[in-house]
Design a protein around this motif. Sequence first.
Motif, PDB file in Angstrom:
ATOM      1  N   VAL A 124       0.834  -1.207   0.000  1.00 54.60           N
ATOM      2  CA  VAL A 124       0.000   0.000   0.000  1.00 54.60           C
ATOM      3  C   VAL A 124       0.866   1.254   0.000  1.00 54.60           C
ATOM      4  CG1 VAL A 124      -1.632   1.344   1.373  1.00 54.60           C
ATOM      5  CG2 VAL A 124      -1.991  -1.113   1.073  1.00 54.60           C
ATOM      6  N   LEU A 125       1.901   1.292   0.842  1.00 50.70           N
ATOM      7  CA  LEU A 125       2.759   2.474   0.885  1.00 50.70           C
ATOM      8  C   LEU A 125       3.490   2.694  -0.432  1.00 50.70           C
ATOM      9  CD1 LEU A 125       4.399   2.617   4.437  1.00 50.70           C
ATOM     10  CD2 LEU A 125       2.479   3.919   3.539  1.00 50.70           C
ATOM     11  N   ASP A 126       3.880   1.620  -1.104  1.00 48.91           N
ATOM     12  CA  ASP A 126       4.506   1.754  -2.424  1.00 48.91           C
ATOM     13  C   ASP A 126       3.593   2.513  -3.386  1.00 48.91           C
ATOM     14  OD1 ASP A 126       6.840   0.344  -1.775  1.00 48.91           O
ATOM     15  OD2 ASP A 126       5.944  -1.576  -2.288  1.00 48.91           O
ATOM     16  N   LEU A 127       2.321   2.090  -3.416  1.00 53.43           N
ATOM     17  CA  LEU A 127       1.377   2.702  -4.368  1.00 53.43           C
ATOM     18  C   LEU A 127       1.031   4.131  -3.980  1.00 53.43           C
ATOM     19  CD1 LEU A 127       0.261   1.344  -6.941  1.00 53.43           C
ATOM     20  CD2 LEU A 127       1.275  -0.244  -5.336  1.00 53.43           C
ATOM     21  N   LEU A 128       0.939   4.406  -2.672  1.00 53.91           N
ATOM     22  CA  LEU A 128       0.697   5.786  -2.247  1.00 53.91           C
ATOM     23  C   LEU A 128       1.870   6.672  -2.653  1.00 53.91           C
ATOM     24  CD1 LEU A 128      -0.843   5.320   1.317  1.00 53.91           C
ATOM     25  CD2 LEU A 128      -2.037   5.940  -0.795  1.00 53.91           C
ATOM     26  N   ALA A 129       3.083   6.120  -2.579  1.00 56.58           N
ATOM     27  CA  ALA A 129       4.252   6.880  -3.016  1.00 56.58           C
ATOM     28  C   ALA A 129       4.184   7.190  -4.501  1.00 56.58           C
ATOM     29  CB  ALA A 129       5.532   6.101  -2.688  1.00 56.58           C
ATOM     30  N   LEU A 130       3.786   6.199  -5.312  1.00 55.33           N
ATOM     31  CA  LEU A 130       3.650   6.431  -6.749  1.00 55.33           C
ATOM     32  C   LEU A 130       2.617   7.502  -7.050  1.00 55.33           C
ATOM     33  CD1 LEU A 130       3.825   2.922  -8.472  1.00 55.33           C
ATOM     34  CD2 LEU A 130       5.434   4.810  -8.654  1.00 55.33           C
ATOM     35  N   ALA A 131       1.570   7.567  -6.230  1.00 54.86           N
ATOM     36  CA  ALA A 131       0.506   8.547  -6.443  1.00 54.86           C
ATOM     37  C   ALA A 131       0.850   9.899  -5.831  1.00 54.86           C
ATOM     38  CB  ALA A 131      -0.814   8.030  -5.855  1.00 54.86           C
ATOM     39  N   GLY A 132       2.086  10.064  -5.378  1.00 53.15           N
ATOM     40  CA  GLY A 132       2.521  11.363  -4.850  1.00 53.15           C
ATOM     41  C   GLY A 132       2.245  11.568  -3.382  1.00 53.15           C
ATOM     42  N   GLY A 133       1.727  10.541  -2.723  1.00 53.59           N
ATOM     43  CA  GLY A 133       1.422  10.665  -1.302  1.00 53.59           C
ATOM     44  C   GLY A 133       0.001  11.132  -1.056  1.00 53.59           C
ATOM     45  N   ILE A 134      -0.393  11.107   0.209  1.00 54.29           N
ATOM     46  CA  ILE A 134      -1.731  11.546   0.601  1.00 54.29           C
ATOM     47  C   ILE A 134      -1.823  13.062   0.504  1.00 54.29           C
ATOM     48  CG2 ILE A 134      -3.382  11.638   2.513  1.00 54.29           C
ATOM     49  CD1 ILE A 134      -2.256   8.966   3.480  1.00 54.29           C
ATOM     50  N   GLY A 135      -2.907  13.545  -0.078  1.00 58.91           N
ATOM     51  CA  GLY A 135      -3.105  14.983  -0.236  1.00 58.91           C
ATOM     52  C   GLY A 135      -3.387  15.672   1.080  1.00 58.91           C
ATOM     53  N   ILE A 136      -3.381  16.986   1.039  1.00 54.68           N
ATOM     54  CA  ILE A 136      -3.547  17.773   2.254  1.00 54.68           C
ATOM     55  C   ILE A 136      -4.895  17.535   2.928  1.00 54.68           C
ATOM     56  CG2 ILE A 136      -4.477  19.789   1.040  1.00 54.68           C
ATOM     57  CD1 ILE A 136      -2.854  21.515   3.029  1.00 54.68           C
ATOM     58  N   ASP A 137      -5.905  17.162   2.150  1.00 54.25           N
ATOM     59  CA  ASP A 137      -7.230  16.907   2.714  1.00 54.25           C
ATOM     60  C   ASP A 137      -7.469  15.431   3.026  1.00 54.25           C
ATOM     61  OD1 ASP A 137      -8.045  19.586   2.608  1.00 54.25           O
ATOM     62  OD2 ASP A 137      -8.646  19.398   0.519  1.00 54.25           O
ATOM     63  N   GLY A 138      -6.455  14.594   2.799  1.00 49.08           N
ATOM     64  CA  GLY A 138      -6.624  13.165   3.008  1.00 49.08           C
ATOM     65  C   GLY A 138      -6.559  12.765   4.474  1.00 49.08           C
ATOM     66  N   GLY A 139      -7.243  11.670   4.786  1.00 51.17           N
ATOM     67  CA  GLY A 139      -7.229  11.138   6.134  1.00 51.17           C
ATOM     68  C   GLY A 139      -6.143  10.091   6.315  1.00 51.17           C
ATOM     69  N   ASP A 140      -6.017   9.605   7.539  1.00 47.48           N
ATOM     70  CA  ASP A 140      -4.996   8.606   7.855  1.00 47.48           C
ATOM     71  C   ASP A 140      -5.417   7.192   7.451  1.00 47.48           C
ATOM     72  OD1 ASP A 140      -3.525  10.634   9.032  1.00 47.48           O
ATOM     73  OD2 ASP A 140      -4.399  10.300  11.005  1.00 47.48           O
ATOM     74  N   ILE A 141      -6.723   6.934   7.410  1.00 43.34           N
ATOM     75  CA  ILE A 141      -7.216   5.587   7.148  1.00 43.34           C
ATOM     76  C   ILE A 141      -7.382   5.372   5.653  1.00 43.34           C
ATOM     77  CG2 ILE A 141      -9.014   3.907   7.651  1.00 43.34           C
ATOM     78  CD1 ILE A 141      -7.401   4.771  10.076  1.00 43.34           C
ATOM     79  N   VAL A 142      -6.731   4.326   5.145  1.00 45.16           N
ATOM     80  CA  VAL A 142      -6.789   3.994   3.723  1.00 45.16           C
ATOM     81  C   VAL A 142      -7.547   2.674   3.565  1.00 45.16           C
ATOM     82  CG1 VAL A 142      -5.423   3.366   1.705  1.00 45.16           C
ATOM     83  CG2 VAL A 142      -4.628   5.175   3.231  1.00 45.16           C
ATOM     84  N   THR A 143      -8.514   2.655   2.662  1.00 44.37           N
ATOM     85  CA  THR A 143      -9.299   1.456   2.395  1.00 44.37           C
ATOM     86  C   THR A 143      -8.747   0.743   1.174  1.00 44.37           C
ATOM     87  OG1 THR A 143     -11.298   2.452   3.336  1.00 44.37           O
ATOM     88  CG2 THR A 143     -11.596   0.554   1.905  1.00 44.37           C
TER      89      THR A 143
END
Length: 262
Positions: A124-143
């Motif tokens: 999951v962290l690999d893919l979030l890194a590819l997507a540039g990370g969680i945006g400023i309005d994003g929450g901590d919980i990822v589904t």
Amino acid sequence: MKRILLGMFAVVLAWSMGAARADEMVLGGGDVVKISVFGNPDLGVETRVSESGFITVPLVGQVAVGGLSSAAAEAKIASMLERGGFVKKPQVNLLITALTSQQVSVLGQVKNAGRYPIEGRRTVLDLLALAGGIGIDGGDIVTVVRTRDGKIYKEQVDTAELVRNTDMASNLDVQGGDTIFVERAPRFYIYGEVQRPGMLRLERQMTVLQALSAGGGLTPRGTERGLRIKRRDEFGKLQTIDVRGDDLLRPDDVVYVKESLF
């Protein structure tokens, strides 16, 4: 601090994605491959893997490559060419020119939502890194929505706890067809005698007093006495609750700050 840590993870993980070896890729329907045989230019071909996992190779015919890595597919084609008496000790090279079967969708509150190809083992962290990370309005919980053995599973990853506690066991592996969704961070609302009324981000373990601070503090007419929260119960009915400064807020709470009578 959490955003800084996640940013550091994004840099490191994005670099590691670029260093992945091509022979770790697993072939599947829709992928486009270019095959060449050293010393035999007539056997070169560029073709698409069928949905059933087959490609057509000159002289050999249909070859099942679905689920194989590119290295394994090379060895299989070479073996078939040699067994058929077509080429002695063939040197086969298979290059994936379009990887469409092994893609993961990253949606929601990320900087660059989209579909990303995965190479080898990815998390999951690999893919979030590819997507540039969680945006400023994003929450901590990822589904994470995954299909395994024909069944659909939904799991959640707490990215803040994962990074804070380095609990990599909860950093789920992903496969082609999975979907990662980052929801908007929870919010609360504050109005009445505060400097900045409106909708604000709800932080973890946020108290009513911290909510007042996030709202800019009290106006000259405001008071901390008689604070109230409007909150919906489990049946969706709106309730008004008297609270104190150290009470915890919940998502979608509405905080009302009264005017002082004195």
